[in-house]
Write a protein that holds these residues in place. Structure first.
Motif, PDB file in Angstrom:
ATOM      1  N   THR A   1       0.858  -1.191   0.000  1.00 45.13           N
ATOM      2  CA  THR A   1       0.000   0.000   0.000  1.00 45.13           C
ATOM      3  C   THR A   1       0.884   1.228   0.000  1.00 45.13           C
ATOM      4  OG1 THR A   1      -1.797  -1.123   1.180  1.00 45.13           O
ATOM      5  CG2 THR A   1      -1.763   1.276   1.269  1.00 45.13           C
ATOM      6  N   ILE A   2       0.602   2.151  -0.910  1.00 48.88           N
ATOM      7  CA  ILE A   2       1.360   3.387  -1.040  1.00 48.88           C
ATOM      8  C   ILE A   2       0.463   4.554  -0.652  1.00 48.88           C
ATOM      9  CG2 ILE A   2       2.617   4.908  -2.618  1.00 48.88           C
ATOM     10  CD1 ILE A   2       3.121   2.411  -4.382  1.00 48.88           C
ATOM     11  N   LEU A   3       0.889   5.329   0.326  1.00 50.26           N
ATOM     12  CA  LEU A   3       0.181   6.546   0.725  1.00 50.26           C
ATOM     13  C   LEU A   3       0.833   7.730   0.028  1.00 50.26           C
ATOM     14  CD1 LEU A   3      -1.767   8.242   2.443  1.00 50.26           C
ATOM     15  CD2 LEU A   3      -0.101   8.108   4.312  1.00 50.26           C
ATOM     16  N   HIS A   4       0.054   8.468  -0.751  1.00 56.72           N
ATOM     17  CA  HIS A   4       0.546   9.599  -1.533  1.00 56.72           C
ATOM     18  C   HIS A   4      -0.129  10.867  -1.011  1.00 56.72           C
ATOM     19  CE1 HIS A   4       0.813  11.573  -5.833  1.00 56.72           C
ATOM     20  NE2 HIS A   4       1.509  12.223  -4.932  1.00 56.72           N
TER      21      HIS A   4
ATOM     22  N   PHE B   1      -0.816   3.685   9.259  1.00 58.00           N
ATOM     23  CA  PHE B   1      -0.659   2.300   9.689  1.00 58.00           C
ATOM     24  C   PHE B   1      -0.808   1.340   8.511  1.00 58.00           C
ATOM     25  CE2 PHE B   1      -1.211   3.944  13.981  1.00 58.00           C
ATOM     26  CZ  PHE B   1      -0.370   3.123  14.705  1.00 58.00           C
ATOM     27  N   ALA B   2      -1.671   1.690   7.551  1.00 55.15           N
ATOM     28  CA  ALA B   2      -1.921   0.806   6.415  1.00 55.15           C
ATOM     29  C   ALA B   2      -0.782   0.823   5.402  1.00 55.15           C
ATOM     30  CB  ALA B   2      -3.222   1.195   5.721  1.00 55.15           C
ATOM     31  N   ALA B   3      -0.079   1.948   5.296  1.00 56.29           N
ATOM     32  CA  ALA B   3       0.884   2.135   4.207  1.00 56.29           C
ATOM     33  C   ALA B   3       2.204   1.426   4.464  1.00 56.29           C
ATOM     34  CB  ALA B   3       1.140   3.625   4.000  1.00 56.29           C
ATOM     35  N   ASP B   4       2.739   0.852   3.410  1.00 55.98           N
ATOM     36  CA  ASP B   4       4.102   0.321   3.427  1.00 55.98           C
ATOM     37  C   ASP B   4       5.094   1.376   2.936  1.00 55.98           C
ATOM     38  OD1 ASP B   4       3.413  -2.592   3.991  1.00 55.98           O
ATOM     39  OD2 ASP B   4       2.238  -2.201   2.182  1.00 55.98           O
ATOM     40  N   VAL B   5       4.621   2.222   2.012  1.00 53.77           N
ATOM     41  CA  VAL B   5       5.420   3.306   1.437  1.00 53.77           C
ATOM     42  C   VAL B   5       4.612   4.592   1.558  1.00 53.77           C
ATOM     43  CG1 VAL B   5       6.528   4.199  -0.648  1.00 53.77           C
ATOM     44  CG2 VAL B   5       6.541   1.734  -0.192  1.00 53.77           C
TER      45      VAL B   5
ATOM     46  N   GLY C   1      -0.617   8.246  22.358  1.00 52.27           N
ATOM     47  CA  GLY C   1      -1.373   7.019  22.535  1.00 52.27           C
ATOM     48  C   GLY C   1      -1.761   6.340  21.241  1.00 52.27           C
ATOM     49  N   ARG C   2      -1.671   7.070  20.131  1.00 52.43           N
ATOM     50  CA  ARG C   2      -1.987   6.481  18.821  1.00 52.43           C
ATOM     51  C   ARG C   2      -0.718   6.305  17.990  1.00 52.43           C
ATOM     52  NH1 ARG C   2      -6.899   7.086  16.540  1.00 52.43           N
ATOM     53  NH2 ARG C   2      -6.109   5.486  15.091  1.00 52.43           N
ATOM     54  N   THR C   3       0.039   7.372  17.827  1.00 51.38           N
ATOM     55  CA  THR C   3       1.235   7.290  16.982  1.00 51.38           C
ATOM     56  C   THR C   3       2.521   7.491  17.779  1.00 51.38           C
ATOM     57  OG1 THR C   3       0.977   9.622  16.391  1.00 51.38           O
ATOM     58  CG2 THR C   3       0.030   7.987  14.884  1.00 51.38           C
ATOM     59  N   PHE C   4       2.416   7.903  19.022  1.00 47.52           N
ATOM     60  CA  PHE C   4       3.584   7.978  19.897  1.00 47.52           C
ATOM     61  C   PHE C   4       3.131   7.868  21.338  1.00 47.52           C
ATOM     62  CE2 PHE C   4       2.218  12.377  20.025  1.00 47.52           C
ATOM     63  CZ  PHE C   4       2.528  12.803  21.308  1.00 47.52           C
ATOM     64  N   GLN C   5       4.102   7.562  22.202  1.00 48.37           N
ATOM     65  CA  GLN C   5       3.831   7.520  23.632  1.00 48.37           C
ATOM     66  C   GLN C   5       5.099   7.897  24.378  1.00 48.37           C
ATOM     67  OE1 GLN C   5       2.822   3.461  24.519  1.00 48.37           O
ATOM     68  NE2 GLN C   5       4.886   2.695  24.197  1.00 48.37           N
ATOM     69  N   TYR C   6       4.930   8.262  25.610  1.00 50.80           N
ATOM     70  CA  TYR C   6       6.081   8.567  26.458  1.00 50.80           C
ATOM     71  C   TYR C   6       6.342   7.375  27.369  1.00 50.80           C
ATOM     72  CZ  TYR C   6       5.854  13.364  24.862  1.00 50.80           C
ATOM     73  OH  TYR C   6       5.864  14.478  24.076  1.00 50.80           O
ATOM     74  N   GLY C   7       7.517   6.772  27.215  1.00 50.28           N
ATOM     75  CA  GLY C   7       7.904   5.634  28.034  1.00 50.28           C
ATOM     76  C   GLY C   7       8.996   6.010  29.006  1.00 50.28           C
ATOM     77  N   ALA C   8       9.593   5.010  29.604  1.00 49.12           N
ATOM     78  CA  ALA C   8      10.633   5.247  30.607  1.00 49.12           C
ATOM     79  C   ALA C   8      11.840   5.960  30.012  1.00 49.12           C
ATOM     80  CB  ALA C   8      11.064   3.919  31.219  1.00 49.12           C
ATOM     81  N   ASN C   9      12.073   5.770  28.722  1.00 49.75           N
ATOM     82  CA  ASN C   9      13.227   6.382  28.067  1.00 49.75           C
ATOM     83  C   ASN C   9      12.858   7.586  27.208  1.00 49.75           C
ATOM     84  OD1 ASN C   9      15.059   4.392  29.078  1.00 49.75           O
ATOM     85  ND2 ASN C   9      14.265   2.966  27.539  1.00 49.75           N
TER      86      ASN C   9
ATOM     87  N   GLU D   1       8.360   7.525  22.322  1.00 50.60           N
ATOM     88  CA  GLU D   1       8.525   6.343  21.478  1.00 50.60           C
ATOM     89  C   GLU D   1       7.499   6.390  20.362  1.00 50.60           C
ATOM     90  OE1 GLU D   1       7.692   3.174  24.139  1.00 50.60           O
ATOM     91  OE2 GLU D   1       9.429   3.541  25.438  1.00 50.60           O
ATOM     92  N   GLY D   2       7.955   6.237  19.122  1.00 51.97           N
ATOM     93  CA  GLY D   2       7.035   6.161  18.000  1.00 51.97           C
ATOM     94  C   GLY D   2       6.297   4.840  18.010  1.00 51.97           C
ATOM     95  N   LEU D   3       5.014   4.875  17.645  1.00 51.04           N
ATOM     96  CA  LEU D   3       4.190   3.671  17.687  1.00 51.04           C
ATOM     97  C   LEU D   3       3.877   3.094  16.306  1.00 51.04           C
ATOM     98  CD1 LEU D   3       1.639   4.635  20.490  1.00 51.04           C
ATOM     99  CD2 LEU D   3       3.704   3.231  20.681  1.00 51.04           C
ATOM    100  N   LEU D   4       4.326   3.758  15.238  1.00 57.78           N
ATOM    101  CA  LEU D   4       4.103   3.183  13.921  1.00 57.78           C
ATOM    102  C   LEU D   4       5.046   1.994  13.709  1.00 57.78           C
ATOM    103  CD1 LEU D   4       3.601   6.393  11.812  1.00 57.78           C
ATOM    104  CD2 LEU D   4       1.899   4.630  12.287  1.00 57.78           C
ATOM    105  N   PRO D   5       4.564   0.931  13.080  1.00 56.35           N
ATOM    106  CA  PRO D   5       5.403  -0.263  12.877  1.00 56.35           C
ATOM    107  C   PRO D   5       6.658   0.070  12.082  1.00 56.35           C
ATOM    108  CG  PRO D   5       3.103  -0.750  12.409  1.00 56.35           C
ATOM    109  CD  PRO D   5       3.193   0.738  12.577  1.00 56.35           C
ATOM    110  N   LYS D   6       7.730  -0.614  12.413  1.00 54.43           N
ATOM    111  CA  LYS D   6       8.991  -0.396  11.709  1.00 54.43           C
ATOM    112  C   LYS D   6       8.907  -0.987  10.294  1.00 54.43           C
ATOM    113  CE  LYS D   6      11.753  -0.445  15.946  1.00 54.43           C
ATOM    114  NZ  LYS D   6      11.837   1.020  15.950  1.00 54.43           N
TER     115      LYS D   6
END
Length: 203
Positions: free
Chosen positions: A3-6, A84-88, A115-123, A126-131
């Protein structure tokens, strides 16, 4: 199937270099990923509202009582689902007054949601989008802002985009740049040709 997001954000329509380059990047990605699904967002033709006190109130739990606000909140949710859906992800991003268009900034404000695309953790954050997602920025500029250019300190365009995308977990970012577009036809044509050569070499 990929899936390509343009995403396009230039107000110049058919005269836009960033729109031209983003379309060529997508075409190249379609060659590399046959049968890919394309999600297209034109942030000028269908803009997101800028954040307001009403948006923030809803984010804090207030009831949605305005139909237009409700529709805009739904659009913001769709922007996040796109990511979240896009690969590119291909973003057409011209420089306006040393930064990105306000239309693109409105999109940024709608996808950077705790809470959706980022969160604050112990460090820290943190980005929440899949690598593994690849991002291509089709960058266009009237002047020169790279290398030892005396205007380099005014560049809050690509650096901002790369920082905010990294904040939500999008770290594999390639910039295809055409700059010096206002410095005459020869410079403009050379810049576009150079960007097109980079696009053709993508693999």
């Amino acid at each position: 199937m990929s899936t390509i997001l343009h995403i396009d954000s230039s107000v110049l329509g058919g005269y836009s270099v960033s729109r031209q380059l983003s379309a060529e990047i997508v075409a190249r990605q379609e060659v590399l990923h046959p049968g890919a699904t394309i999600i297209y967002r034109d942030l000028v033709q269908a803009p997101a509202q800028h954040l307001s006190d009403k948006h923030l109130a809803v984010f804090q739990g207030a009831e949605v009582t305005d139909a237009a606000l409700g529709a805009d909140l739904a659009a913001g949710g769709a922007f996040i689902e796109d990511l979240f859906a896009a690969d590119v992800i291909v973003i057409g991003a011209p420089m306006y007054n040393f930064s990105i268009p306000s239309q693109l900034k409105a999109w940024v404000d709608r996808v950077c949601v705790a809470g959706r695309t980022f969160q604050y953790g112990a460090n820290g954050p943190e980005g929440l989008l899949p690598k593994g997602k690849k991002v291509f920025i089709a960058s266009s500029r009237g002047g020169f802002y790279t290398g030892d250019s005396p205007a380099a300190f005014l560049e809050h365009h690509e650096t901002y985009l790369k920082a905010v995308l990294g904040f939500i977990g999008l770290t594999d970012v390639t910039v295809i740049r055409a700059e010096g577009l206002s410095r005459g036809d020869e410079a403009k044509n050379a810049a576009i040709t150079g960007a097109q050569e980079q696009i053709a070499a993508l693999s």
